[in-house]
Design a protein around this motif. Structure first.
Motif, PDB file in Angstrom:
ATOM      1  N   PRO A   1       0.894  -1.131  -0.070  1.00  0.00           N
ATOM      2  CA  PRO A   1       0.059   0.027  -0.081  1.00  0.00           C
ATOM      3  C   PRO A   1       0.815   1.047  -0.096  1.00  0.00           C
ATOM      4  O   PRO A   1       1.929   1.001   0.532  1.00  0.00           O
ATOM      5  CB  PRO A   1      -0.702  -0.188   1.269  1.00  0.00           C
ATOM      6  N   CYS A   2       0.562   2.325  -0.622  1.00  0.00           N
ATOM      7  CA  CYS A   2       1.159   3.588  -0.866  1.00  0.00           C
ATOM      8  C   CYS A   2       0.539   4.797  -0.195  1.00  0.00           C
ATOM      9  O   CYS A   2      -0.708   4.965  -0.074  1.00  0.00           O
ATOM     10  CB  CYS A   2       1.375   3.683  -2.198  1.00  0.00           C
ATOM     11  N   ILE A   3       1.515   5.460   0.355  1.00  0.00           N
ATOM     12  CA  ILE A   3       1.209   7.048   0.716  1.00  0.00           C
ATOM     13  C   ILE A   3       1.805   7.822  -0.320  1.00  0.00           C
ATOM     14  O   ILE A   3       3.235   7.957  -0.023  1.00  0.00           O
ATOM     15  CB  ILE A   3       1.346   7.385   2.270  1.00  0.00           C
ATOM     16  N   GLY A   4       1.524   8.690  -0.947  1.00  0.00           N
ATOM     17  CA  GLY A   4       2.348   9.640  -2.021  1.00  0.00           C
ATOM     18  C   GLY A   4       1.617  10.956  -1.806  1.00  0.00           C
ATOM     19  O   GLY A   4       0.281  11.065  -2.025  1.00  0.00           O
ATOM     20  N   SER A   5       2.289  12.000  -1.717  1.00  0.00           N
ATOM     21  CA  SER A   5       1.834  13.342  -1.982  1.00  0.00           C
ATOM     22  C   SER A   5       0.910  13.751  -3.059  1.00  0.00           C
ATOM     23  O   SER A   5       1.017  13.165  -4.148  1.00  0.00           O
ATOM     24  CB  SER A   5       2.862  14.458  -1.952  1.00  0.00           C
ATOM     25  N   ASP A   6      -0.100  14.349  -2.904  1.00  0.00           N
ATOM     26  CA  ASP A   6      -1.154  14.483  -4.083  1.00  0.00           C
ATOM     27  C   ASP A   6      -0.559  15.647  -5.041  1.00  0.00           C
ATOM     28  O   ASP A   6      -1.033  16.826  -5.094  1.00  0.00           O
ATOM     29  CB  ASP A   6      -2.409  15.067  -3.551  1.00  0.00           C
ATOM     30  N   VAL A   7       0.209  15.254  -5.655  1.00  0.00           N
ATOM     31  CA  VAL A   7       1.176  16.139  -6.666  1.00  0.00           C
ATOM     32  C   VAL A   7       1.455  15.354  -8.060  1.00  0.00           C
ATOM     33  O   VAL A   7       1.937  14.034  -8.100  1.00  0.00           O
ATOM     34  CB  VAL A   7       2.579  16.483  -6.112  1.00  0.00           C
ATOM     35  N   GLY A   8       0.897  16.077  -9.281  1.00  0.00           N
ATOM     36  CA  GLY A   8       1.311  15.205 -10.485  1.00  0.00           C
ATOM     37  C   GLY A   8       0.838  13.907 -10.781  1.00  0.00           C
ATOM     38  O   GLY A   8      -0.278  13.528 -10.254  1.00  0.00           O
ATOM     39  N   TYR A   9       1.623  13.107 -11.249  1.00  0.00           N
ATOM     40  CA  TYR A   9       1.200  11.860 -11.650  1.00  0.00           C
ATOM     41  C   TYR A   9       0.833  10.929 -10.368  1.00  0.00           C
ATOM     42  O   TYR A   9       0.126   9.793 -10.692  1.00  0.00           O
ATOM     43  CB  TYR A   9       2.237  11.207 -12.602  1.00  0.00           C
ATOM     44  N   ASN A  10       1.124  11.114  -9.460  1.00  0.00           N
ATOM     45  CA  ASN A  10       0.931  10.727  -8.199  1.00  0.00           C
ATOM     46  C   ASN A  10      -0.539   9.952  -8.147  1.00  0.00           C
ATOM     47  O   ASN A  10      -1.094   9.079  -7.567  1.00  0.00           O
ATOM     48  CB  ASN A  10       1.387  11.123  -6.804  1.00  0.00           C
ATOM     49  N   HIS A  11      -1.281  11.273  -8.335  1.00  0.00           N
ATOM     50  CA  HIS A  11      -2.992  11.186  -8.379  1.00  0.00           C
ATOM     51  C   HIS A  11      -3.361   9.909  -9.267  1.00  0.00           C
ATOM     52  O   HIS A  11      -4.318   9.433  -9.067  1.00  0.00           O
ATOM     53  CB  HIS A  11      -3.432  12.293  -8.906  1.00  0.00           C
ATOM     54  N   SER A  12      -2.649   9.725 -10.434  1.00  0.00           N
ATOM     55  CA  SER A  12      -3.159   8.686 -11.393  1.00  0.00           C
ATOM     56  C   SER A  12      -2.697   7.235 -10.790  1.00  0.00           C
ATOM     57  O   SER A  12      -3.044   6.305 -11.297  1.00  0.00           O
ATOM     58  CB  SER A  12      -2.805   9.005 -12.629  1.00  0.00           C
ATOM     59  N   ILE A  13      -1.709   7.215  -9.881  1.00  0.00           N
ATOM     60  CA  ILE A  13      -1.112   6.045  -9.555  1.00  0.00           C
ATOM     61  C   ILE A  13      -1.893   5.459  -8.175  1.00  0.00           C
ATOM     62  O   ILE A  13      -2.090   4.073  -8.325  1.00  0.00           O
ATOM     63  CB  ILE A  13       0.312   6.059  -9.135  1.00  0.00           C
ATOM     64  N   ILE A  14      -2.074   6.161  -7.627  1.00  0.00           N
ATOM     65  CA  ILE A  14      -2.683   5.741  -6.130  1.00  0.00           C
ATOM     66  C   ILE A  14      -4.066   5.842  -6.085  1.00  0.00           C
ATOM     67  O   ILE A  14      -4.758   7.148  -6.366  1.00  0.00           O
ATOM     68  CB  ILE A  14      -2.379   6.594  -5.033  1.00  0.00           C
ATOM     69  N   SER A  15      -4.967   4.760  -6.047  1.00  0.00           N
ATOM     70  CA  SER A  15      -6.283   4.817  -6.056  1.00  0.00           C
ATOM     71  C   SER A  15      -6.722   4.548  -4.480  1.00  0.00           C
ATOM     72  O   SER A  15      -5.918   4.276  -3.470  1.00  0.00           O
ATOM     73  CB  SER A  15      -6.947   3.359  -6.627  1.00  0.00           C
ATOM     74  N   LEU A  16      -8.136   5.029  -4.003  1.00  0.00           N
ATOM     75  CA  LEU A  16      -8.600   4.889  -2.683  1.00  0.00           C
ATOM     76  C   LEU A  16      -8.371   3.535  -2.234  1.00  0.00           C
ATOM     77  O   LEU A  16      -8.311   3.282  -0.894  1.00  0.00           O
ATOM     78  CB  LEU A  16      -9.790   5.320  -2.476  1.00  0.00           C
ATOM     79  N   GLU A  17      -8.428   2.496  -2.886  1.00  0.00           N
ATOM     80  CA  GLU A  17      -8.407   0.985  -2.680  1.00  0.00           C
ATOM     81  C   GLU A  17      -6.896   0.682  -2.243  1.00  0.00           C
ATOM     82  O   GLU A  17      -6.977  -0.539  -1.351  1.00  0.00           O
ATOM     83  CB  GLU A  17      -8.851   0.037  -3.583  1.00  0.00           C
ATOM     84  N   CYS A  18      -5.944   1.330  -2.714  1.00  0.00           N
ATOM     85  CA  CYS A  18      -4.505   0.851  -2.423  1.00  0.00           C
ATOM     86  C   CYS A  18      -3.525   1.723  -1.728  1.00  0.00           C
ATOM     87  O   CYS A  18      -2.527   1.443  -1.436  1.00  0.00           O
ATOM     88  CB  CYS A  18      -4.004   0.400  -3.914  1.00  0.00           C
ATOM     89  N   GLY A  19      -4.296   2.904  -1.380  1.00  0.00           N
ATOM     90  CA  GLY A  19      -3.478   3.961  -0.464  1.00  0.00           C
ATOM     91  C   GLY A  19      -4.073   5.197  -0.559  1.00  0.00           C
ATOM     92  O   GLY A  19      -5.043   5.336  -0.639  1.00  0.00           O
ATOM     93  N   PHE A  20      -3.056   6.237  -0.073  1.00  0.00           N
ATOM     94  CA  PHE A  20      -3.639   7.641   0.268  1.00  0.00           C
ATOM     95  C   PHE A  20      -2.803   8.664  -0.536  1.00  0.00           C
ATOM     96  O   PHE A  20      -1.615   8.725  -0.754  1.00  0.00           O
ATOM     97  CB  PHE A  20      -3.775   7.959   1.673  1.00  0.00           C
ATOM     98  N   LEU A  21      -3.489   9.936  -0.628  1.00  0.00           N
ATOM     99  CA  LEU A  21      -2.948  10.975  -1.416  1.00  0.00           C
ATOM    100  C   LEU A  21      -3.010  12.224  -0.379  1.00  0.00           C
ATOM    101  O   LEU A  21      -3.750  13.286  -0.743  1.00  0.00           O
ATOM    102  CB  LEU A  21      -3.497  11.391  -2.692  1.00  0.00           C
ATOM    103  N   PRO A  22      -2.193  12.364   0.709  1.00  0.00           N
ATOM    104  CA  PRO A  22      -2.297  13.411   1.845  1.00  0.00           C
ATOM    105  C   PRO A  22      -2.081  14.752   1.285  1.00  0.00           C
ATOM    106  O   PRO A  22      -1.010  14.957   0.433  1.00  0.00           O
ATOM    107  CB  PRO A  22      -1.540  12.805   2.921  1.00  0.00           C
ATOM    108  N   ARG A  23      -2.517  15.784   1.757  1.00  0.00           N
ATOM    109  CA  ARG A  23      -2.238  17.054   1.391  1.00  0.00           C
ATOM    110  C   ARG A  23      -1.555  17.735   2.688  1.00  0.00           C
ATOM    111  O   ARG A  23      -0.996  18.798   2.344  1.00  0.00           O
ATOM    112  CB  ARG A  23      -3.289  17.903   0.733  1.00  0.00           C
ATOM    113  N   THR A  24      -1.962  17.459   3.752  1.00  0.00           N
ATOM    114  CA  THR A  24      -1.715  18.158   4.911  1.00  0.00           C
ATOM    115  C   THR A  24      -0.980  17.267   5.815  1.00  0.00           C
ATOM    116  O   THR A  24      -1.077  16.016   5.591  1.00  0.00           O
ATOM    117  CB  THR A  24      -3.005  18.523   5.648  1.00  0.00           C
TER     118      THR A  24
END
Length: 365
Positions: free
Chosen positions: A294-317
């Motif tokens: 499972p992944c956690i990646g900043s919500d920047v650029g292509y990260n948004h297309s790699i991480i889905s809600l089912e496999c990780g998170f895209l934190p901004r804060t």
């Protein structure tokens, strides 16, 4: 037999492996003759690279060596014209020498197909000049990029040449088994292991979130007495004072990265938002997914297309980073996130799909 001339920077232990070698090595030797043209020999490459860290006289020697080595490669290809010429990123430095431009045009005008591949914002990071970038876009028959943002960097008149090809790993997914996850679940009873794999120039993205990870480590311990561990696999040590977070520095090697991921629970990729990071291809996130992390990646650029809600998170804060780590630390839900990560990789970043694209490109007239 088709002749394929391939211009790369590094050897199979470099990042070039994931964009070029792992595909073109699979071409049938009976039908294709592939000639790899590295910037320099393997021994010199390991000794001098990255050249940015070296004294000025080494930089000058390296440039001259690469210039004449590349010049000879292009001159040979001008004499014995290949059917396909593959260029990964660039030939040399920011500016393409006029001699290179003349030889390249001479090769292409004799019906050689130029396939140009790049996987970063190579103008923003000053790897090539805008003029050189546009020249490659003009001369290429086909341009391979990792995502739409990089496609948008090309002049509009050349964007129809683009094929989107995310960077993936053709070896890692074979290591993901039920046995691996049973060991991970066993470790998860006592500690939560996060992993960050990158080069030292990306350390500037990791350091700002260390205080957040340290705070999360305290919250996790107060919650159920488990430790939070961060494995840093890099060619530079992370030196930070933490009260609760346990940092393990591991010098980067391909095998070391694989072993680290097999024993980890969460893969992370923090970024700061910039023109350059919006062009990054998110390869480490894709690699994490391929091995069921499972992944956690900043919500920047292509990260948004790699991480889905089912496999990780895209934190901004900061609070979203903490929430993401705590949720993925839950033993009952972690296994589901892990299985979803692997399935998402198979659907969206399959090595076999990428390989078929390359085979079609090389076979096309």
């Amino acid at each position: 037999m088709k002749k394929v001339s391939i211009y790369v920077k590094g050897d199979r232990n470099s990042t070039d492996y994931y964009r070029i070698y792992q595909y073109l090595d699979k071409l049938d030797e009976k039908n294709f003759h592939c000639k790899y043209r590295m910037q320099m020999g393997e021994k010199l490459y390991r000794k001098w690279m990255p050249v940015s860290d070296k004294p000025i006289y080494i930089k000058i020697l390296a440039y001259l060596y690469i210039y004449f080595r590349r010049l000879w490669g292009l001159f040979f290809d001008f004499l014995v014209v290949p059917d396909v010429l593959v260029l990964h990123r660039s030939f040399i430095g920011r500016y393409m020498p006029y001699s290179f431009r003349l030889l390249l045009r001479g090769i292409i005008y004799r019906d050689t197909k130029l396939v140009w591949d790049f996987d970063d914002h190579i103008v923003a990071n000053k790897e090539v000049s805008k003029r050189t970038f546009d020249a490659f876009a003009e001369l290429a028959s086909c341009v391979l990029v990792t995502h739409d943002y990089l496609k948008s960097l090309l002049p509009v008149s050349y964007q129809d040449k683009v094929i989107i090809l995310p960077t993936t790993d053709g070896d890692m997914y074979r290591l993901f088994t039920d046995k691996v996850n049973l060991k991970r679940l066993s470790l998860l009873q006592e500690q939560v292991i996060m992993i960050w794999v990158a080069t030292k120039r990306n350390m500037r993205f990791l350091k700002p979130i260390i205080p957040v990870l340290d705070k999360t480590a305290r919250l996790l311990y107060d919650l159920d007495k488990r430790k939070l561990v961060l494995k840093v696999i890099c060619n530079e040590r992370l030196e930070c004072d933490c009260d609760n977070l346990i940092i393990e520095n591991i010098c980067w090697s391909r095998q070391g990265a694989i072993e680290g991921m097999l024993k980890a629970h969460i893969g992370i990729m923090p970024l700061l938002d910039s023109e350059f990071t919006r062009g990054k291809g998110g390869f480490k996130l894709i690699q994490y997914l391929s091995i069921g992390l499972p992944c956690i990646g900043s919500d920047v650029g292509y990260n948004h297309s790699i991480i889905s809600l089912e496999c990780g998170f895209l934190p901004r804060t900061e609070s979203e980073w903490i929430t993401a780590i705590i949720k993925l630390s839950n033993i009952l839900s972690w296994k589901s996130y892990s299985e979803n990560a692997f399935q998402y990789w198979r659907l969206n970043f399959s090595y076999e799909k990428n390989l078929e694209v390359w085979k079609a490109l090389i076979n096309e007239p």
